[in-house]
Design an enzyme around this catalytic site. Structure first.
Site, PDB file in Angstrom:
ATOM      1  N   LEU A  12      36.183  31.309  35.133  1.00 48.11           N
ATOM      2  CA  LEU A  12      37.460  31.941  35.503  1.00 48.11           C
ATOM      3  C   LEU A  12      37.277  32.975  36.596  1.00 48.11           C
ATOM      4  O   LEU A  12      38.187  33.260  37.373  1.00 48.11           O
ATOM      5  CB  LEU A  12      38.079  32.610  34.265  1.00 48.11           C
ATOM      6  CG  LEU A  12      38.411  31.692  33.089  1.00 48.11           C
ATOM      7  CD1 LEU A  12      38.882  32.524  31.891  1.00 48.11           C
ATOM      8  CD2 LEU A  12      39.478  30.668  33.483  1.00 48.11           C
ATOM      9  N   GLY A  13      36.100  33.583  36.632  1.00 44.26           N
ATOM     10  CA  GLY A  13      35.832  34.615  37.622  1.00 44.26           C
ATOM     11  C   GLY A  13      34.354  34.966  37.622  1.00 44.26           C
ATOM     12  O   GLY A  13      33.611  34.608  36.710  1.00 44.26           O
ATOM     13  N   GLU A  14      33.931  35.674  38.659  1.00 44.35           N
ATOM     14  CA  GLU A  14      32.521  36.029  38.776  1.00 44.35           C
ATOM     15  C   GLU A  14      32.395  37.404  39.409  1.00 44.35           C
ATOM     16  O   GLU A  14      33.099  37.741  40.366  1.00 44.35           O
ATOM     17  CB  GLU A  14      31.788  34.984  39.618  1.00 44.35           C
ATOM     18  CG  GLU A  14      30.288  35.117  39.585  1.00 44.35           C
ATOM     19  CD  GLU A  14      29.590  33.893  40.170  1.00 44.35           C
ATOM     20  OE1 GLU A  14      28.364  33.973  40.388  1.00 44.35           O
ATOM     21  OE2 GLU A  14      30.274  32.873  40.400  1.00 44.35           O
ATOM     22  N   ASN A  16      29.472  41.128  39.775  1.00 39.28           N
ATOM     23  CA  ASN A  16      28.070  41.510  39.971  1.00 39.28           C
ATOM     24  C   ASN A  16      27.276  41.521  38.674  1.00 39.28           C
ATOM     25  O   ASN A  16      26.053  41.446  38.690  1.00 39.28           O
ATOM     26  CB  ASN A  16      27.990  42.893  40.627  1.00 39.28           C
ATOM     27  CG  ASN A  16      28.415  42.854  42.075  1.00 39.28           C
ATOM     28  OD1 ASN A  16      28.176  41.877  42.759  1.00 39.28           O
ATOM     29  ND2 ASN A  16      29.038  43.904  42.544  1.00 39.28           N
ATOM     30  N   ASP A 129      41.552  53.819  35.818  1.00 39.43           N
ATOM     31  CA  ASP A 129      41.478  52.901  36.957  1.00 39.43           C
ATOM     32  C   ASP A 129      42.637  51.908  36.903  1.00 39.43           C
ATOM     33  O   ASP A 129      42.454  50.707  37.102  1.00 39.43           O
ATOM     34  CB  ASP A 129      40.141  52.161  36.963  1.00 39.43           C
ATOM     35  CG  ASP A 129      39.868  51.466  38.308  1.00 39.43           C
ATOM     36  OD1 ASP A 129      40.469  51.882  39.315  1.00 39.43           O
ATOM     37  OD2 ASP A 129      39.067  50.514  38.331  1.00 39.43           O
TER      38      ASP A 129
END
Length: 434
Positions: A12-14, A16, A129
């Site tokens: 779904l995402g990547e 660090n 954040d």
């Protein structure tokens, strides 16, 4: 790939620290998002406590408008966080693709945002954040607040009852966070909610500039242009939230009593604590229990990571370039200081002179020059130094290397940052710990 009762599927995402993959519970068929963290990277970046903090924070939160953490698993090489799967994607993408939302739809999302944020505050959790990238929208159009990696809990407050770590994303950060004198986490989060509301209803940012020093000056002034085509209620709400004075800024409780906000408002009920023991805190500590031999490899301790580097790794809008080295060549470095501009220029001149450099002062800018013919290689250095005012008590020192020895440049930057850096007694790098 199988992980216990979960079948791991597409990515779904990547980031660090690892990947986020879709997973299916083979027993129930329910979908989840599994955040897979590489233990070696956690060690290298020395962010064990940071990750554990996010997990402990999510453990506290069970609300329809907050992403739910269900389970944490660990293997020899990875940590797996089993999270609620939110199908719709980021609020940021929704606005980027479709532009500003209609006021009625935007108000509904804002109501859910305030519900979720105020619930977090009631639990003693301050997000720090908040931005559209960290607000997910599910298939039904409901929001889910995510990414609590920079959150703070009551135990992170100092003796003055305030938080002191400067973190967040530039366009969404509250002015008191930048002022470096301590801030109330709840009040700062409300400011960020106000910026998000502005983005939702207008499709653009209330405070923006390519020059970060100018951007922060705009934030300190709180001088925002609110479109007149918005309803009077929406305009009033934005002005009350985007008040640069945290003492007079509207609170979450006051927002919920506002006439415009209450239109069609149906408060979300927190979910019941159905804890099944899957996320035991002792087990969590065990999952992160790295041996001393693992922590030191090849005779080198893990690299230190601070708050601004962490933000830079996880956000496209980050503070890293503003407070620390800005590019791979390390030609430009910035740090903040509480000394006045006059004091800074005088002290910089004294310090570099004592180090054997020559200084030229022209129109408030210093040119630092040194030629070292006794050394092998180029043995020379030329730096321009400039001071920017953010507010009467906070300044930015910018060092730009035109040419010369990089080791000599680093030595000079370190000396100046340590002697003149933020809050006078504090080092340039601010720890992620509050």
């Amino acid at each position: 790939m199988r992980l216990g009762k979960y079948e791991i599927g597409r990515t779904l995402g990547e980031g660090n620290f690892g990947k986020v993959k879709y997973a299916t519970n083979v027993e129930t068929g329910k979908g989840f998002a599994v955040k897979i963290l590489e233990r070696e990277k956690i060690l290298q970046l020395k962010i064990t406590e940071q990750i554990k903090r996010e997990i402990r924070t999510l453990k506290l939160l069970k609300h329809p408008n907050v992403v739910r953490l269900y389970e944490v698993l660990a293997s020899k090489t990875k940590i797996y966080m089993v999270l609620e799967y939110v199908k719709g994607g980021e609020l940021f993408d929704k606005i980027a693709m479709n532009g500003r939302l209609k006021e009625r739809e935007g108000l509904m999302l804002f109501q859910q945002l305030v519900d979720g944020v105020s619930y977090c505050h009631d639990k003693g959790v301050f997000h720090r954040d908040l931005k559209p990238e960290n607000v997910l929208v599910d298939a039904r159009g409901n929001i889910k607040i995510s990414d609590f990696g920079l959150s703070a809990l009551p135990q992170h407050l100092r003796d003055d009852g305030l938080l002191h770590t400067t973190c967040g994303s530039p366009n969404y950060v509250a002015p008191e966070v930048l002022a470096n004198r301590g801030y109330d986490g709840a009040t700062a989060d409300i400011w960020s909610c106000g910026v998000i509301l502005y983005v939702i209803l207008t499709g653009c940012l209330p405070f923006d500039d390519r020059n970060l020093a100018v951007l922060y000056q705009k934030i300190f002034k709180g001088d925002v242009m609110i479109p007149k085509w918005l309803s009077p209620g929406a305009q009033h709400m934005m002005r009350r939230i985007l008040d640069p004075n945290p003492k007079t800024r509207i609170t979450a409780a006051e927002i919920k009593e506002d006439k415009w906000f209450k239109q069609g408002y149906s408060p979300a009920a927190p979910e019941e604590d159905d804890d099944d023991g899957l996320l035991d805190m002792h087990d969590l500590d065990e999952a992160f229990s790295f041996s001393e031999a693992e922590q030191v490899r090849d005779g080198k301790a893990p690299a230190f990571i601070n708050a601004f580097q962490l933000i830079g790794m996880s956000s496209s809008l980050d503070l890293s370039g503003f407070f620390e080295k800005e590019d791979a060549s390390e030609r430009k470095i910035r740090f903040t200081s509480n000394y006045s501009a006059k004091e800074l220029l005088e002290k910089i001149e004294d310090i570099v002179t004592q180090m054997g450099f020559h200084v030229l002062n022209k129109n408030g800018k210093l040119k630092v020059v040194q030629s070292r013919k006794d050394l092998k290689g180029p043995g020379s250095l030329c730096i321009m130094t400039e001071v920017f005012e953010l507010n009467p008590s906070l300044y930015v020192v910018e060092l730009r290397k035109s040419s010369g020895d990089i080791a000599l440049y680093r030595q000079l930057c370190t000396k100046l940052a340590n002697d003149l850096g933020v809050s006078r007694s504090q080092p340039l790098l601010t720890s992620i710990a509050c």
